[in-house]
Design an enzyme around this catalytic site. Structure first.
Site: not given
Length: 366
Positions: A57, A211, A218, A227
């Site tokens: 991370e 996205c 989409c 959305c």
DNA sequence: AAGCCGGGGGT
DNA sequence: ACCCCAGGCTT
């Protein structure tokens, strides 16, 4: 109450009143999609070792996953545990990080490893993670979810983009106000713990593969029917951005000082870029630089040739005039003489590494 | 709130 | 060229 309201109040109602399960259904759809079509070959997705999750991370902060993979493998091979990292020399940690950028991350990681070793235990929850230097809200959230299964929110660039579109957030996502709104959304749409892992990974994977920033797919998105941006065909309008400022140009001078097979390197201290890395001596003024090193190294000969190093940082463009010198001997000092063969294990900034590789240790490069 | 901190790949 | 990326910290 209609679902998908762009007001934050509407989002709270979404969950808390329970009359409308749209939000939970969307979260489940995302989690299911992740299990079917999410990224699964990333090396840090295998286990749940908190140390390894933490390392990944931190490396992934402002850095694409593809760029991290080789660094992650090499770093873990050299420092397989937090104890091993705590025992390591700073220079070696930085050398492993060399080329990845944002070197403060490596220094903070090392510092944290020492803290953990001194305490004798790795953090066990979000609060303790958040206390580590270099672990902010989002990174603490990701580690807490993936390592401990805690129900916490993330707000990385992927989550920002997905949520900004899903709820048609009007404020700039990179402004403080926009971030506050997005954090509230991220925290208020969290699903139950049982699916928190695939949900969180799904946010990241969706943002990275479907996205997309420009021209999102989409037609392949499991959240398309929820959305708000998609509803009006305004996907590319989100997330809103602050207008960007232009980059200033800065000039400096560097000294490439060669003696035999070795090159003089100095460790960069202070506040600027590349702190903790080994680089060429630098001074803003070329003539001052030349005088300075002729004094420090008697018998120094300046070669007629010089190089121009150009490099773009996030916030400015750098042009460095590189003066080339030959030294007669290699006296010790506030510097190090490094052989060509030792450069791979040296914590160099990327542009300097490239320069020295091209130069090939001869001082007459390019 | 704005600035600082890297580097590379995509467009 | 310009964009941005599994952000956080300092001023």
């Amino acid at each position: 109450m209609k679902c998908g309201n762009d007001a934050v109040g509407g989002i709270y109602n979404w969950r808390m009143r329970g009359e409308c399960s749209h939000g939970l259904r969307a979260a489940r759809a995302l989690a299911e999609w992740q299990k079917r079509e999410g990224r699964r070959n990333l090396p840090w997705q295998k286990g749940r070792d908190p140390y390894k999750i933490w390392l990944s991370e931190v490396m992934l902060q402002q850095t694409r996953a593809a760029a991290v993979v080789p660094y992650y493998r090499n770093f873990l091979a050299r420092f397989p545990t937090v104890a091993a990292l705590a025992r390591a020399e700073e220079d070696e940690v930085m050398a492993q990080w060399s080329g990845l950028g944002y070197y403060r991350r490596a220094a903070n990681l090392h510092r944290s490893a020492k803290l953990v070793a001194a305490r004798g235990a790795f953090p066990r929850d979000w609060e303790a993670l958040r206390a580590l230097p270099g672990v902010g809200k989002s990174t603490a959230g990701a580690i807490a979810v993936f390592a401990f299964g805690e129900r916490r929110a993330i707000l990385d660039a992927n989550a920002k983009r997905v949520l900004a579109r899903l709820f048609a957030v009007g404020g700039a996502a990179d402004s403080a106000a926009g971030e506050r709104v997005l954090w509230r959304i991220a925290e208020s749409v969290l699903p139950p713990r049982e699916i928190i892992r695939p949900y969180t990974q799904g946010l990241m994977d969706l943002g990275a593969t479907v996205c997309l920033r420009a021209n999102p797919h989409c037609n392949r998105c499991p959240l398309a029917k929820y959305c708000r941006a998609h509803k009006t065909g305004a996907e590319n309008e989100y997330p809103k951005k602050l207008p960007r400022k232009n980059k200033p140009s800065r000039q400096t001078a560097m000294a490439l000082i060669v003696c035999g097979e070795k090159t003089l390197l100095q460790k960069r201290e202070g506040k600027g870029v590349w702190r903790g890395l080994w680089s060429l001596p630098e001074n803003a003024d070329a003539e001052t630089l030349r005088k300075q090193w002729r004094k420090l190294l008697p018998g120094l000969r300046k070669m007629p040739r010089r190089l121009i190093l150009r490099h773009e940082f996030t916030h400015y463009k750098l042009t460095a005039e590189v003066l080339i010198f030959r030294a007669k001997q290699q006296p010790p000092g506030d510097w190090r003489w490094t052989a060509q063969k030792d450069l791979p294990q040296t914590a160099l900034p990327s542009p300097i590494r490239k320069l020295l590789a091209a130069d090939n240790g001869k001082g007459n490069a390019i």
